[in-house]
Design a protein around this motif. Sequence first.
Motif, PDB file in Angstrom:
ATOM      1  N   GLU A  27       0.868  -0.954   0.202  1.00  0.00           N
ATOM      2  CA  GLU A  27      -0.093   0.217   0.016  1.00  0.00           C
ATOM      3  C   GLU A  27       0.919   1.187  -0.125  1.00  0.00           C
ATOM      4  OE1 GLU A  27       0.518  -1.985   2.391  1.00  0.00           O
ATOM      5  OE2 GLU A  27       0.713  -1.041   4.272  1.00  0.00           O
ATOM      6  N   SER A  28       2.171   1.099   0.359  1.00  0.00           N
ATOM      7  CA  SER A  28       2.840   2.272   0.496  1.00  0.00           C
ATOM      8  C   SER A  28       4.388   2.120   0.209  1.00  0.00           C
ATOM      9  CB  SER A  28       2.655   3.140   1.918  1.00  0.00           C
ATOM     10  OG  SER A  28       3.162   1.704   2.696  1.00  0.00           O
ATOM     11  N   TRP A  30       6.668   2.949   2.313  1.00  0.00           N
ATOM     12  CA  TRP A  30       6.995   2.280   3.561  1.00  0.00           C
ATOM     13  C   TRP A  30       7.091   0.605   3.414  1.00  0.00           C
ATOM     14  CZ3 TRP A  30       6.216  -1.214   7.218  1.00  0.00           C
ATOM     15  CH2 TRP A  30       6.903  -1.420   8.542  1.00  0.00           C
ATOM     16  N   ASP A 104       6.461  -4.983  12.944  1.00  0.00           N
ATOM     17  CA  ASP A 104       5.716  -3.959  12.332  1.00  0.00           C
ATOM     18  C   ASP A 104       4.514  -3.591  13.372  1.00  0.00           C
ATOM     19  OD1 ASP A 104       4.405  -1.886  11.146  1.00  0.00           O
ATOM     20  OD2 ASP A 104       3.807  -2.950   9.483  1.00  0.00           O
ATOM     21  N   ARG A 105       3.427  -4.216  13.160  1.00  0.00           N
ATOM     22  CA  ARG A 105       2.028  -4.076  13.757  1.00  0.00           C
ATOM     23  C   ARG A 105       1.754  -4.845  14.828  1.00  0.00           C
ATOM     24  NH1 ARG A 105      -1.784  -2.152   8.671  1.00  0.00           N
ATOM     25  NH2 ARG A 105      -0.521  -0.813   7.769  1.00  0.00           N
ATOM     26  N   PHE A 123       4.358   3.536  17.913  1.00  0.00           N
ATOM     27  CA  PHE A 123       3.500   4.255  16.972  1.00  0.00           C
ATOM     28  C   PHE A 123       2.780   5.346  17.850  1.00  0.00           C
ATOM     29  CE2 PHE A 123       2.390   0.434  14.768  1.00  0.00           C
ATOM     30  CZ  PHE A 123       3.628   0.364  13.641  1.00  0.00           C
ATOM     31  N   PRO A 158      -1.157   0.994  13.539  1.00  0.00           N
ATOM     32  CA  PRO A 158      -0.503   2.318  13.625  1.00  0.00           C
ATOM     33  C   PRO A 158      -1.631   3.541  13.369  1.00  0.00           C
ATOM     34  CG  PRO A 158      -0.255   1.031  11.410  1.00  0.00           C
ATOM     35  CD  PRO A 158      -0.441   0.227  12.589  1.00  0.00           C
ATOM     36  N   PHE A 186      -3.830   4.450   4.084  1.00  0.00           N
ATOM     37  CA  PHE A 186      -2.514   4.563   3.822  1.00  0.00           C
ATOM     38  C   PHE A 186      -2.138   4.647   2.522  1.00  0.00           C
ATOM     39  CE2 PHE A 186      -1.877   2.299   8.349  1.00  0.00           C
ATOM     40  CZ  PHE A 186      -1.091   3.416   8.924  1.00  0.00           C
ATOM     41  N   HIS A 211      -1.386  10.184   8.729  1.00  0.00           N
ATOM     42  CA  HIS A 211      -0.657   9.046   9.343  1.00  0.00           C
ATOM     43  C   HIS A 211       0.387   8.538   8.599  1.00  0.00           C
ATOM     44  CE1 HIS A 211      -4.326   8.184  12.449  1.00  0.00           C
ATOM     45  NE2 HIS A 211      -3.520   9.419  12.589  1.00  0.00           N
ATOM     46  N   ASN A 212       0.591   8.668   7.455  1.00  0.00           N
ATOM     47  CA  ASN A 212       1.783   8.197   6.566  1.00  0.00           C
ATOM     48  C   ASN A 212       2.078   9.148   5.454  1.00  0.00           C
ATOM     49  OD1 ASN A 212       0.105   7.369   4.232  1.00  0.00           O
ATOM     50  ND2 ASN A 212       1.045   5.255   4.198  1.00  0.00           N
ATOM     51  N   ASP A 240       6.803   8.370   8.601  1.00  0.00           N
ATOM     52  CA  ASP A 240       7.674   7.292   7.878  1.00  0.00           C
ATOM     53  C   ASP A 240       8.882   7.979   7.378  1.00  0.00           C
ATOM     54  OD1 ASP A 240       5.424   5.420   7.861  1.00  0.00           O
ATOM     55  OD2 ASP A 240       5.045   5.433   5.773  1.00  0.00           O
TER      56      ASP A 240
HETATM   57  O1  GYE Z   1       3.581   3.912   8.669  1.00  0.00           O
HETATM   58  C1  GYE Z   1       2.362   2.852   6.479  1.00  0.00           C
HETATM   59  C2  GYE Z   1       2.046   1.497   6.099  1.00  0.00           C
HETATM   60  O2  GYE Z   1       2.576  -0.516   9.604  1.00  0.00           O
HETATM   61  C3  GYE Z   1       4.350   1.164  10.184  1.00  0.00           C
HETATM   62  O3  GYE Z   1       2.039   0.852   7.290  1.00  0.00           O
HETATM   63  C4  GYE Z   1       3.410   0.494   9.034  1.00  0.00           C
HETATM   64  C5  GYE Z   1       2.516   1.559   8.342  1.00  0.00           C
HETATM   65  C6  GYE Z   1       3.310   2.658   7.699  1.00  0.00           C
HETATM   66  O4  GYE Z   1       1.242   1.403   5.287  1.00  0.00           O
HETATM   67  O5  GYE Z   1       3.084   3.631   5.274  1.00  0.00           O
END
Ligand code: GYE
Length: 306
Positions: A27-28, A30, A104-105, A123, A158, A186, A211-212, A240
């Motif tokens: 998705e990102s 990151w 991570d999460r 977070f 997060p 995100f 948030h990102n 991020d």
């Molecule tokens: O900040 C975001 C990603 O879980 C830390 O997930 C991650 C987050 C991050 O999609 O960009």
Amino acid sequence: SGGGGESQGQGGGDDAIVMGFSQVGAESGWRTANTESIKQAAQDAGIELKFSDAQQQQENQIQAIRNFIQQGVDVIAFSPVVESGWDTVLAEAKSAGIPVVLTDRAVDTDQEDVYETFLGSDFVEEGRKAGRWLVEEYADSDDGVDIVELQGTTGSAPAVDRKEGFTEIISEHDTFEIVASQDGDFTRSGGQEVMQAFLSSHDEIDVLYAHNDDMALGAIESIESAGLEPGEDITVISIDGIKDAFQAMADGKINLVVECNPLIGPQLMDLVEKVHAGEDVEERIKVEEDVYTQDEAEEALPNRKY
Ligand code: GYE
């Protein structure tokens, strides 16, 4: 074969540790960096990686974990897309004797000993860092500060924690108010769409808290389309620290980036080896992170690794 084997996995031979990893998605920026870090580190450590992308769907992650259990991998690692709803599948891994490492999460569970360790960022602290900078930045202003918030995926650690940490700090001052807050999942497109909606329903937006970075970058497009200057007319804060966000900061369009480090592959492999060898590991391992402002952006840019 379940956990507890003898293999050390040097060079990825027959006795290599087999790790099943269920990733959130792509998705990102990151996330892309995180995936690359994990793949590279597995290769370097001689760990055989079975990688699965859940496309941000919890059902897909549960399915992937069940497949890993069926295949009898040595260790399962995953980054849970949302916090709740993991008890059943974690119990299944436990009864199959396969150790689980969270990266991570975090998950939300009442069950004990269903995972070995959780490696990831703090977070809540990231949210507080964003809040503290904002409070300083507006220390001399008596006018109200209207904030819009672009939240990460609803129910994800997060998103929950970054909101909590930020709110904790700004709520100590009456000047600040979150006038709108919505899920942008995100992604860039999510940030762009939600920001467009915020702009059409609110006249006086002073601050965007995203948030990102990806959502912030999407939102910047909407701010510009509305004829406003991001970073000037609207203060932009994100989390991020991907290269594109540093570039936007150097260009004056983002004001603050709170770092969240995705390059946790080597640390993860280290933990996987320890867990597989039956060694004790700490239950919670935090990643160290910084905060960056516009005047630091240009200098920091060439050294950014993701
Ligand atoms: O900040 C975001 C990603 O879980 C830390 O997930 C991650 C987050 C991050 O999609 O960009």
